[in-house]
Design an enzyme around this catalytic site. Structure first.
Site, PDB file in Angstrom:
ATOM      1  CB  SER A 145      -1.146  -0.014   1.111  1.00 31.38           C
ATOM      2  OG  SER A 145      -1.484   0.793   1.252  1.00 31.38           O
ATOM      3  CG  ASP A 356       5.276  24.990   0.602  1.00 31.57           C
ATOM      4  OD1 ASP A 356       4.763  24.586   0.939  1.00 31.57           O
ATOM      5  OD2 ASP A 356       5.817  26.233   1.739  1.00 31.57           O
ATOM      6  CG  HIS A 409      -5.800  -2.072   0.487  1.00 27.84           C
ATOM      7  ND1 HIS A 409      -4.817  -1.710  -0.822  1.00 27.84           N
ATOM      8  CD2 HIS A 409      -4.775  -1.706   1.067  1.00 27.84           C
ATOM      9  CE1 HIS A 409      -3.927  -0.292  -0.436  1.00 27.84           C
ATOM     10  NE2 HIS A 409      -3.779  -0.706   1.138  1.00 27.84           N
TER      11      HIS A 409
END
Length: 429
Positions: A145, A356, A409
């Site tokens: 993952s 940023d 998953h």
């Protein structure tokens, strides 16, 4: 700095517990250090085997603490010495909890510290650890993952440190924004809701009744806070794996009782639900979750993406006539409702509005990749969108994929040994 190691024996293995001091901020702008912790397993007769670094899913989760050596770990130890790294801020690697974060100063200073716990810093930590453990030789990496996200950053940032890479359900979108990711995950979460309620038709009415009740009646969790209907819906994170899918049904079996003629939720139900909903054991998962998709000018600020994008999906509205659980989505109101997250609210809000944060992946470097890469990609993955993973696999030179709808998953937990073998076959072909 020097590596400090303590060792013991477990079931035919030498287990070395390593600690290494590294800078918190390698630019020197934010002072301090991080004590990295890694646990290395060496099977008897395997001292000369090459190293494999395991990168845990998350973000914000420490490495596995296996009670016994089994599954993918047992299989990998046939080929490697295996290093389980607690990524900075997790496990025993200078845990970044509310106490540690608030000591950094105001919300802006705290956000600066959070930003130093993303994949780029984890890669730099791994490179320092590698120099100590392998004498400079490249090592194999295996990531589950979010661990696969870190590997993709590693391939971009320090490919010379890598011998080969195994990725389990963790190829990120190279240029995808958080909005792109959450649109895809909401769609797949809707599919998993439909599958769940098709298997357990009565559970939709039960879950809807619990949510309505929580909006009208004050029910307190064992930790003391009121449980809201919207927080109850986040139990749907369990829908993303095979191992917890049915457990959600079991939790809804008998939630109500009657107390002095009034309908109330059972204490045992509230205790079970509270344990699943609390971020007390892993607050950094919630704090860092959206920032893993932030890449500066490329994507802009995440700006509470999961919360905003939810409004595009009527079935997840709190006013929808039906009922739907949400999935791996973190919302700003959770930082007011979960006592473990309340101290982090200011810092996480600052981080959510930063535009940023540096890019984590370099498509140009990945297009010229020379490191053998094999990735398991799950068609029905609720957390890592299939379409983004397939695009990334195509963009990484030489990457080979095992594409399947056999797993959700948590495939590494369900069938890790078999998937490891399939990926190794792809790497060695």
């Amino acid at each position: 700095m020097a590596l400090v190691t303590e060792s013991h024996r477990v079931d035919g293995h030498d287990v070395h517990e390593h600690r290494l001091e590294v800078p918190l901020d390698r630019t020197g702008r934010v002072p301090g250090t991080v004590s990295l912790f890694a646990r290395e397993y060496v099977r008897d007769g395997g001292a000369d085997r090459p190293h494999l670094l395991y990168l845990q899913g998350g973000p914000g989760h420490g490495a596995d603490r296996p009670e016994q050596v089994g599954g993918w770990l047992d299989r990998a130890l046939e080929d490697h010495r295996v290093v389980l790294l607690d990524q900075r801020g997790t496990g025993a690697s200078t845990p970044l909890d509310a106490q540690a974060l608030t000591a950094a100063g105001d919300a802006a200073a705290q956000a600066d510290v959070l930003a130093l716990h993303r994949a780029d810093a984890i890669v730099d930590d791994a490179e320092e650890l590698r120099e100590h453990l392998t004498g400079g030789a490249p090592w194999t990496v295996l990531g589950q993952s979010y661990g696969g996200f870190v590997i993709t950053c590693y391939l971009s940032r320090a490919p010379r440190g890598l011998r080969e890479a195994y990725v389990f359900a963790g190829l990120p979108g190279l240029r995808a924004s958080a909005d792109d990711v959450y649109r895809a995950t909401y769609r797949q979460t809707a599919v998993r809701n439909a599958e769940f309620f098709a298997r357990y038709p009565r559970d939709r009415a039960t879950a809807a009744a619990v949510a309505r009740h929580l909006d009208d009646v004050e029910e307190l969790l064992p930790t003391g806070e009121r449980l809201s209907g919207r927080r109850f819906r986040t139990l749907g994170i369990a829908l993303g794996g095979q191992s917890r899918f049915d457990a959600l049904h079991f939790a809804l079996e008998d939630p109500f009782t009657t107390v002095r003629g009034q309908r109330r939720l059972r204490g045992a139900f509230l205790a079970r639900v509270g344990a699943q909903l609390s971020f007390a054991q892993h607050p950094m998962y919630a704090a860092l979750h959206e920032s893993i998709y932030a890449q500066g000018a490329l994507t802009g600020a995440t700006a509470w993406s999961a919360h905003r994008v939810r409004g595009e999906f009527a079935e997840f509205s709190l006013d929808a006539p039906g009922f739907a659980f949400t999935g791996e989505h973190v919302y700003p109101w959770q930082f007011a409702e979960d006592p473990a997250l309340v101290p982090l609210a200011g810092a996480v809000d600052v981080l959510a509005h930063r535009d940023d944060l540096p890019a984590l992946y370099d498509p140009d470097v990945l297009a010229e990749n020379r490191v053998p890469v094999a990735a398991a990609v799950y068609v029905d993955d609720m957390f890592v969108p299939y379409e983004l993973s397939r695009a990334t696999a195509a963009a990484v030179r030489g990457a080979r994929t095992f594409v399947t709808n056999e797993y959700q998953h948590d495939g590494i937990r369900r069938d890790g040994r078999r998937i490891y073998d399939v990926l190794q076959g792809l790497l060695r072909r």
